[in-house]
Design an enzyme around this catalytic site. Structure first.
Site, PDB file in Angstrom:
ATOM      1  N   SER A 134      10.754  24.043  28.252  1.00  0.00           N
ATOM      2  CA  SER A 134       9.993  24.142  26.567  1.00  0.00           C
ATOM      3  C   SER A 134      11.708  23.302  25.858  1.00  0.00           C
ATOM      4  O   SER A 134      12.486  23.849  26.253  1.00  0.00           O
ATOM      5  CB  SER A 134       9.971  25.186  25.881  1.00  0.00           C
ATOM      6  OG  SER A 134      10.116  25.198  24.717  1.00  0.00           O
ATOM      7  N   GLU A 136      12.224  24.580  23.135  1.00  0.00           N
ATOM      8  CA  GLU A 136      13.328  25.430  22.753  1.00  0.00           C
ATOM      9  C   GLU A 136      14.571  26.692  23.319  1.00  0.00           C
ATOM     10  O   GLU A 136      15.110  26.778  22.858  1.00  0.00           O
ATOM     11  CB  GLU A 136      12.074  27.099  22.536  1.00  0.00           C
ATOM     12  CG  GLU A 136      11.075  26.756  21.842  1.00  0.00           C
ATOM     13  CD  GLU A 136      11.946  27.100  20.248  1.00  0.00           C
ATOM     14  OE1 GLU A 136      12.127  27.936  19.620  1.00  0.00           O
ATOM     15  OE2 GLU A 136      11.596  25.872  19.260  1.00  0.00           O
ATOM     16  N   TYR A 157      11.639  34.554  24.069  1.00  0.00           N
ATOM     17  CA  TYR A 157      10.615  33.608  24.760  1.00  0.00           C
ATOM     18  C   TYR A 157      11.376  31.797  25.135  1.00  0.00           C
ATOM     19  O   TYR A 157      11.266  31.517  26.188  1.00  0.00           O
ATOM     20  CB  TYR A 157       9.591  32.990  23.751  1.00  0.00           C
ATOM     21  CG  TYR A 157       8.808  31.304  24.128  1.00  0.00           C
ATOM     22  CD1 TYR A 157       8.122  31.645  24.545  1.00  0.00           C
ATOM     23  CD2 TYR A 157       9.755  30.580  24.412  1.00  0.00           C
ATOM     24  CE1 TYR A 157       7.398  30.183  25.381  1.00  0.00           C
ATOM     25  CE2 TYR A 157       8.855  29.016  23.849  1.00  0.00           C
ATOM     26  CZ  TYR A 157       7.921  29.185  25.132  1.00  0.00           C
ATOM     27  OH  TYR A 157       6.901  27.945  25.728  1.00  0.00           O
TER      28      TYR A 157
HETATM   29  P1  NAP Z   1      -1.115  28.006  25.061  1.00  0.00           P
HETATM   30  O1  NAP Z   1      -2.232  26.791  24.303  1.00  0.00           O
HETATM   31  O2  NAP Z   1      -0.458  29.075  24.387  1.00  0.00           O
HETATM   32  O3  NAP Z   1      -2.150  28.021  26.307  1.00  0.00           O
HETATM   33  C1  NAP Z   1      -0.909  29.577  27.508  1.00  0.00           C
HETATM   34  C2  NAP Z   1      -1.950  29.903  29.171  1.00  0.00           C
HETATM   35  O4  NAP Z   1      -1.502  30.801  29.824  1.00  0.00           O
HETATM   36  C3  NAP Z   1      -3.020  29.746  28.355  1.00  0.00           C
HETATM   37  O5  NAP Z   1      -3.978  29.218  29.346  1.00  0.00           O
HETATM   38  C4  NAP Z   1      -2.994  31.187  27.935  1.00  0.00           C
HETATM   39  O6  NAP Z   1      -4.123  32.447  28.927  1.00  0.00           O
HETATM   40  C5  NAP Z   1      -1.953  31.293  29.660  1.00  0.00           C
HETATM   41  N1  NAP Z   1      -1.472  33.112  30.195  1.00  0.00           N
HETATM   42  C6  NAP Z   1      -0.884  34.031  29.083  1.00  0.00           C
HETATM   43  N2  NAP Z   1      -0.621  35.100  29.995  1.00  0.00           N
HETATM   44  C7  NAP Z   1      -1.143  34.593  30.727  1.00  0.00           C
HETATM   45  C8  NAP Z   1      -0.534  35.939  32.219  1.00  0.00           C
HETATM   46  N3  NAP Z   1      -0.140  36.562  32.418  1.00  0.00           N
HETATM   47  N4  NAP Z   1      -1.400  34.917  32.939  1.00  0.00           N
HETATM   48  C9  NAP Z   1      -1.978  34.197  33.645  1.00  0.00           C
HETATM   49  N5  NAP Z   1      -2.133  33.359  32.142  1.00  0.00           N
HETATM   50  C10 NAP Z   1      -1.758  33.289  31.042  1.00  0.00           C
HETATM   51  O7  NAP Z   1       0.357  26.852  25.481  1.00  0.00           O
HETATM   52  P2  NAP Z   1       0.343  25.129  25.773  1.00  0.00           P
HETATM   53  O8  NAP Z   1       0.617  24.604  24.469  1.00  0.00           O
HETATM   54  O9  NAP Z   1      -1.167  25.463  26.605  1.00  0.00           O
HETATM   55  O10 NAP Z   1       1.739  25.215  26.558  1.00  0.00           O
HETATM   56  C11 NAP Z   1       1.750  25.428  27.964  1.00  0.00           C
HETATM   57  C12 NAP Z   1       2.633  26.151  28.506  1.00  0.00           C
HETATM   58  O11 NAP Z   1       3.679  24.850  28.432  1.00  0.00           O
HETATM   59  C13 NAP Z   1       2.987  27.013  28.380  1.00  0.00           C
HETATM   60  O12 NAP Z   1       4.326  27.367  29.378  1.00  0.00           O
HETATM   61  C14 NAP Z   1       4.586  26.687  26.982  1.00  0.00           C
HETATM   62  O13 NAP Z   1       5.953  27.684  27.032  1.00  0.00           O
HETATM   63  C15 NAP Z   1       4.983  25.672  27.622  1.00  0.00           C
HETATM   64  N6  NAP Z   1       5.536  24.570  26.183  1.00  0.00           N
HETATM   65  C16 NAP Z   1       4.268  24.446  25.562  1.00  0.00           C
HETATM   66  C17 NAP Z   1       5.074  23.074  24.513  1.00  0.00           C
HETATM   67  C18 NAP Z   1       4.283  22.778  23.650  1.00  0.00           C
HETATM   68  O14 NAP Z   1       4.779  22.756  21.992  1.00  0.00           O
HETATM   69  N7  NAP Z   1       2.999  22.956  23.349  1.00  0.00           N
HETATM   70  C19 NAP Z   1       6.162  22.564  24.466  1.00  0.00           C
HETATM   71  C20 NAP Z   1       7.005  23.415  25.366  1.00  0.00           C
HETATM   72  C21 NAP Z   1       6.524  24.107  26.594  1.00  0.00           C
HETATM   73  P3  NAP Z   1      -5.747  32.389  27.883  1.00  0.00           P
HETATM   74  O15 NAP Z   1      -6.720  31.450  27.743  1.00  0.00           O
HETATM   75  O16 NAP Z   1      -6.371  33.677  28.632  1.00  0.00           O
HETATM   76  O17 NAP Z   1      -4.654  33.335  26.543  1.00  0.00           O
HETATM   77  O1  F7E Z   2       6.591  26.435  14.530  1.00  0.00           O
HETATM   78  C1  F7E Z   2       7.734  26.859  11.509  1.00  0.00           C
HETATM   79  C2  F7E Z   2       8.615  28.258  12.331  1.00  0.00           C
HETATM   80  O2  F7E Z   2       5.157  27.641  15.590  1.00  0.00           O
HETATM   81  C3  F7E Z   2       7.370  25.215  14.023  1.00  0.00           C
HETATM   82  C4  F7E Z   2       5.405  26.227  20.993  1.00  0.00           C
HETATM   83  O3  F7E Z   2       4.406  25.426  21.527  1.00  0.00           O
HETATM   84  O4  F7E Z   2       6.660  24.324  20.327  1.00  0.00           O
HETATM   85  C5  F7E Z   2       6.293  25.787  19.815  1.00  0.00           C
HETATM   86  O5  F7E Z   2       7.394  26.851  19.423  1.00  0.00           O
HETATM   87  C6  F7E Z   2       8.161  25.432  13.591  1.00  0.00           C
HETATM   88  C7  F7E Z   2       9.087  26.600  13.521  1.00  0.00           C
HETATM   89  O6  F7E Z   2       5.935  26.079  17.221  1.00  0.00           O
HETATM   90  C8  F7E Z   2       5.167  28.313   9.743  1.00  0.00           C
HETATM   91  O7  F7E Z   2       9.431  28.674  11.652  1.00  0.00           O
HETATM   92  C9  F7E Z   2       6.637  27.774   8.957  1.00  0.00           C
HETATM   93  O8  F7E Z   2      10.471  26.135  12.827  1.00  0.00           O
HETATM   94  O9  F7E Z   2       4.533  26.001  14.936  1.00  0.00           O
HETATM   95  P1  F7E Z   2       5.691  26.979  15.805  1.00  0.00           P
HETATM   96  P2  F7E Z   2       7.785  26.500  17.415  1.00  0.00           P
HETATM   97  O10 F7E Z   2       8.214  27.357  17.504  1.00  0.00           O
HETATM   98  O11 F7E Z   2       8.237  25.134  17.300  1.00  0.00           O
HETATM   99  C10 F7E Z   2       7.914  24.370  21.674  1.00  0.00           C
HETATM  100  C11 F7E Z   2       8.320  23.243  21.884  1.00  0.00           C
HETATM  101  C12 F7E Z   2       7.410  25.683  22.664  1.00  0.00           C
HETATM  102  O12 F7E Z   2       7.707  25.645  23.586  1.00  0.00           O
HETATM  103  C13 F7E Z   2       6.738  27.306  22.401  1.00  0.00           C
HETATM  104  O13 F7E Z   2       5.602  27.242  22.531  1.00  0.00           O
HETATM  105  O14 F7E Z   2       7.424  25.141  11.979  1.00  0.00           O
HETATM  106  N1  F7E Z   2       6.925  27.719  10.435  1.00  0.00           N
HETATM  107  N2  F7E Z   2       5.851  28.569   8.935  1.00  0.00           N
HETATM  108  C14 F7E Z   2       5.628  28.183  11.042  1.00  0.00           C
HETATM  109  N3  F7E Z   2       5.159  28.465  12.121  1.00  0.00           N
HETATM  110  C15 F7E Z   2       4.618  28.787  12.543  1.00  0.00           C
HETATM  111  N4  F7E Z   2       3.500  29.546  13.757  1.00  0.00           N
HETATM  112  N5  F7E Z   2       3.904  30.112  11.313  1.00  0.00           N
HETATM  113  C16 F7E Z   2       4.131  29.271  10.069  1.00  0.00           C
HETATM  114  O15 F7E Z   2       3.006  30.020   9.175  1.00  0.00           O
END
Ligand code: NAP
Ligand code: F7E
Length: 342
Positions: A134, A136, A157
């Protein structure tokens, strides 16, 4: 027929990746967690009766906190490719559940790698592994961030993702495993979890527009993110596993916007005056924030031939359109006397 095994198949990315791989002719196996309610909504449209001889999608109960279960699934499935997407993926929640997040995100990846190492050793098979890293991990490092930027994680995280990244590098170097680390910047969609800021905004605006709610609360509106479309990003994951040599790649649009800009654009498109319906709640602020992420994905573009297709305004419109429709359905159900959330 190639076989892929996906952890996190029920998540946003898991569902897009499953669609993508099925389209490519793969047999897809997914690990799902046992839950007291169904957690397979995002892949329901892809699932057929397993007795159907045509089916190419199979689900297995498992959890990345359960090492022996992971080994059994690997032995049973004999995959060609593994995509480790499982995570407690919410940054704010990771401050409240830090140990749990480390167990799933960092040690979970280690458990999958150990199961892989064991399987490769026992079977002599060649299996390729993708780790969902990520942006992050860059945290406080100033933009633009690329593969050469030093990590500076700002949440439990992000620290756990850095560990998972380095486990991957170490297993590649120590055991010669094909491990690709994707470093993906934020990617969103109509299937994004509803507590991430983009979806929270579009879901709330839909409900406000249709008179189902009056107000919602956000935290920091100033942070900047490089937001792409999830459907585009799963292609990059697959491409990483089709290369001759394993490597690490940043995947990003190269364009950053603030949360406020996302809100303004979404509200304008939805026809809602956001200044009248958005409040601030300190509980959505983070103890340490990531202020500005903007990725340099030159390497992925040059080596993988990948580029994003959906622009920022298109992404916002797609999400608003979807959530307007969901709000319409909700209103219909409520009018018919159902106390139902969809
Ligand atoms: P998500 O919607 O939160 O999906 C997470 C998945 O992991 C769900 O299928 C969840 O199952 C499963 N999971 C959680 N805990 C688990 C465990 N203990 N054992 C097995 N499965 C488990 O995340 P996403 O947005 O699709 O992201 C996919 C991956 O990319 C994650 O690793 C995330 O950290 C990473 N990532 C995401 C982003 C982004 O912007 N979306 C960016 C960079 C990296 P349930 O459905 O049962 O909860
Ligand atoms: O927050 C601000 C918050 O939770 C984005 C995950 O997929 O992307 C995701 O992480 C921004 C932050 O995503 C609210 O403070 C303001 O600055 O949508 P987010 P994230 O933290 O960037 C990365 C790449 C991952 O890997 C992660 O798994 O928005 N913010 N107000 C808020 N955020 C949330 N959630 N809720 C609010 O009310």
């Amino acid at each position: 027929m190639k076989k892929a095994l996906i952890t996190g198949i029920t998540g946003q990315d898991g569902s897009f990746l499953t669609e993508f791989l099925l389209d490519k002719g793969y047999q897809v196996h997914g690990i799902v967690r046992r839950a007291s309610t169904f957690n397979t909504d995002r892949i329901r449209h892809l699932y057929h009766d397993p007795h159907d001889p045509e089916t190419r999608l199979f689900l297995h109960y498992g959890d990345v906190t359960d090492a022996s279960g992971l080994r059994h699934v690997l032995e049973k499935v004999q995959p060609d490719e593994i995509y480790n997407l499982a995570a407690q993926s919410h940054v704010r929640v990771s401050f409240d559940q830090s140990e749990y997040t480390a167990d799933v995100v960092a040690t979970g990846a280690l458990r999958v790698l150990e199961a892989l190492r064991h399987h490769v050793h026992e079977s002599g098979r060649a299996v390729r592994y993708y780790q969902a890293g990520s942006s992050e991990m860059f945290g406080a490092a100033p933009p633009p961030q690329s593969e050469g930027t030093a990590f500076y994680p700002r949440s439990p995280y992000a620290v756990a993702k850095v560990a998972a990244h380095w486990y991957g590098v170490n297993y590649r170097e120590a055991y010669g495993l094909f491990v690709a680390n994707g470093i993906l910047f934020n990617h969103e969609s109509e299937r994004r979890g509803e507590t991430f800021v983009t979806r929270k905004i579009t879901r709330s605006l839909g409900r406000i527009k249709l008179g189902l709610m009056d107000k919602f609360y956000l935290g920091n509106l100033e942070s900047r993110r490089d937001w792409g479309y999830a459907g585009d990003y799963v292609e990059a994951m697959w491409l990483m596993l089709q290369q001759e040599a394993a490597g690490d790649y940043v995947v990003a649009t190269g364009e950053a916007h603030s949360v406020k800009e996302f809100l303004e654009l979404a509200a304008e498109y939805a026809g809602v005056d956001w200044t009248k319906c958005v409040g601030t709640d300190p509980r959505y602020f983070r103890p340490t924030e990531v202020d500005s992420l903007c990725g340099d994905s030159s390497r992925a573009r040059a080596k993988l031939g990948w580029k994003p297709k959906v622009s920022f305004p298109e992404l916002v419109r797609k999400m608003v359109d979807c959530d307007m429709e969901l709000a319409r359905r909700e209103r219909t159900l409520l009018a018919a006397g159902h106390a139902v959330h969809i």
